[in-house]
Scaffold this active site. Sequence first.
Site, short mmCIF file in Angstrom:
data_model
loop_
_atom_site.label_atom_id
_atom_site.label_comp_id
_atom_site.label_asym_id
_atom_site.label_seq_id
_atom_site.Cartn_x
_atom_site.Cartn_y
_atom_site.Cartn_z
CD GLU A 145 -2.91 -1.38 2.19
OE1 GLU A 145 -3.24 -0.38 2.82
OE2 GLU A 145 -3.29 -2.53 2.47
CG HIS B 67 -13.78 -14.06 8.55
ND1 HIS B 67 -13.78 -15.26 7.87
CD2 HIS B 67 -14.96 -14.02 9.23
CE1 HIS B 67 -14.92 -15.91 8.12
NE2 HIS B 67 -15.65 -15.17 8.94
CD GLU B 68 -8.20 -7.03 10.17
OE1 GLU B 68 -8.50 -6.29 9.23
OE2 GLU B 68 -7.09 -7.63 10.24
CG HIS C 118 -8.97 -5.51 2.04
ND1 HIS C 118 -9.13 -4.15 2.05
CD2 HIS C 118 -9.80 -5.99 1.09
CE1 HIS C 118 -10.04 -3.81 1.14
NE2 HIS C 118 -10.47 -4.92 0.55
CD GLU D 168 -6.37 -2.89 1.07
OE1 GLU D 168 -6.84 -1.81 1.42
OE2 GLU D 168 -5.80 -3.65 1.89
CD GLU E 256 -7.81 0.84 3.64
OE1 GLU E 256 -8.83 0.16 3.78
OE2 GLU E 256 -6.67 0.45 3.96
C1 NOJ Z 1 -7.94 -2.79 6.35
C2 NOJ Z 1 -8.81 -2.95 5.17
O1 NOJ Z 1 -8.13 -2.56 4.00
C3 NOJ Z 1 -10.05 -2.14 5.38
O2 NOJ Z 1 -10.87 -2.19 4.22
C4 NOJ Z 1 -10.79 -2.66 6.58
O3 NOJ Z 1 -11.89 -1.83 6.83
C5 NOJ Z 1 -9.90 -2.67 7.82
N1 NOJ Z 1 -8.66 -3.29 7.53
C6 NOJ Z 1 -10.55 -3.40 8.97
O4 NOJ Z 1 -10.53 -4.78 8.73
CA CA Z 2 -5.67 -1.98 3.67
#
Ligand code: NOJ
Ligand code: CA
Length: 713
Positions: free
Chosen positions: A198, A424-425, A493, A512, A518
Amino acid sequence: MKNKPPDDARIRHILDAKKPTMNKTIIPTILLLAIVGCKDTLPDNTVRVDSPDKNISAYIFLLNGGIPAYTVSYDGKTVIDTSTLGFEFKDMPPLTGNLELVATETGGENVTWEMPWGEQRKVVNNYSELLIQLKEVTAPNRLLNLRFRVYDDGLGFRMEFPEQPAMQEVVIMDENTQFKLTGDHTCWWIPGDWDIYEHLYNTTKFSDIDAIAKRNHPDLAQSYIPENAVNTPVTMRTADGLHLSFHEAALVDYADMTLKVDKEHLMMQSELVGSDRLGYKVKRSLPFTTPWRTIQISEDAKGLLASRLILNLNEPSKLDDVSWFKPKKYVGIWWEMHLNKSTWDMASGRHGATTENAKRYIDFAAANNITGVLVEGWNTGWEHWIGFEDREGVFDFVTPYPDYNLEEVVRYGREKGVDLIMHHETSAAPRTYEQQLDTAYALMQKLGIHSVKTGYVGKIIPKGEYHHGQWMVNHYQKVIETAAKYQIAVNAHEPIKDTGLRRTWPNFISREGMRGQEFNAWASDGGNPPEHLPIVAFTRMLGGPFDFTPGIFHIKLKPYKEKNQINTTLAQQLALYVVIYSPIEMAADLPEFYENQPAFQFIRDVGVDWEKTEVLDGEVGDFVTIARQEKGTGNWFVGSITDENSRNITINFDFLEKGVQYKAAIYKDGPNAHWNDNPTDISIEEATITRSDELEFRLAPGGGLAISLMKIE
Ligand code: NOJ
Ligand code: CA
């Protein structure tokens, strides 16, 4: 006019003439390299493979000392000069020379295959192949094969370790694949970061690449740039205007390849992402092959975008039936967290993912031809996310917060024809995620949810691993394969970069792996400049689809963010739905900002799955214009975006079907539009357009153009 490629007789003649020179071992090595650097003086052991149209040729040979090397020519001119190949191992001598040619095999293919969803339905895969079998001259006589596939739009080659008595397993400390450039080309590059892609793209001469200067970006939750290297795809333009892009295809059970920059020799050399924990780059049992090292070659920028070489170098699909996933537009509880209107966690008292809020988004989607809703922050764990070291075992992928009724949201969505997109983070704790994969996906399957957005924010646990090392490559792969068993499509992502694996695993729908929208909400460096996407289109997008999340209408972000904004016009936000390919495209803004906005009609109408793509025009970093025909309807959509410069573009509509009239809605920058001074100035016009029309449009600074062309039956 193209020069004719040299015929075999001429090559033989050249080689014969130079043979005595090559045998003079008294020539110092450096001079020798300089001499063999030119195609006209290749060693007599040279083998060659041409593209089907004969424009591109790869020459493979052994230098003195049995060092494997190759060059590439386009239209009779060298584009990659003498570049060597080799490996260094742990507890074993290197395989960098002392090799002899055992045998060669030629082959090729010319077939057409279909994508279940994509930039186009049919893809032509047409290449010539050469397999070169090498053997170590002395004991233990290890074997190494090189396989080259040459297409009309570039080439790929890989190293293959066949089954053999002398090696059962290798621990690779370094892969030394070189790419020797023929000039100080203009490059569009991001640093060879082992942890994240990024970064903003830089435009410099090759000799001015300085990845080290990109260390310590304040907005990256993880970043590691050990050397002056770039990541791929890295795109270049030569002084003659030829376009080259370097990348890799089919990255499986191996480490991401960054390219180390040797300014003095105008050379790039592979630098695989490593692991401080394991102390090596790659461990593999034989037989295995490296990913394909790819070079896309085109006379113009748009040719790079039309190339499907990366996909073609991947294996055909392993999934018989993927009808359970449908390409879709989606909205979601997402941008409001990035604006800090609400939060992912519940403790703040401003929790975004409530049942009520999710239903509001579902209602909005259902009313606007949008079939997906993403809900982030629905599950427990967010109180212990960014800034915490001990993230193992924190996120729970089956337990919703008490103010979010998952079953009820799914039921409500189904009633309205809207699918939920699961979130799912993992907080970069992949072992915690792997432990829960089956239960988490079984829950989704039970609820009939067929897609998930994953995330890997933060430094990888265990310590010493990086997002792009072999260990993580295998994690991402395990997720894709497990998801496929549960009929789940994945949008990752903070992913591993896209190397075309969607051909083999179509459920890897998007990811991503670039600086997304963002950053405009919170980056400390002013967000993505207007040139960002006109570069991304010719770099990152060559790898495959990406989840940029376009469609921000409330461009100045007040009152939520006083210091941030989107650096494009509104018309450009619309154009992105066509320019950026992804089978899931978000309408990222808050529903309230779409209300009473005539321009929103374009998002309602625009397709997400394409029969055909025509790249009409473009220059890397300046502008790009793409037309795509929607699958099933025959309608066309056109998108054009420009950097900070205003420009006039001419569109020739000859891609439209013969004898058909199209009702066009044209969304263009208004007369006073400007990405900073007046971003929402847009003018919307209707017209009837046929394939004999040619129209000129003006794009504002940071502007764009979006056109829908609906067939009049
Ligand atoms: C980073 C991701 O790129 C974003 O889209 C997401 O909202 C946040 N992480 C939270 O998981
Ligand atoms: Ca990101």
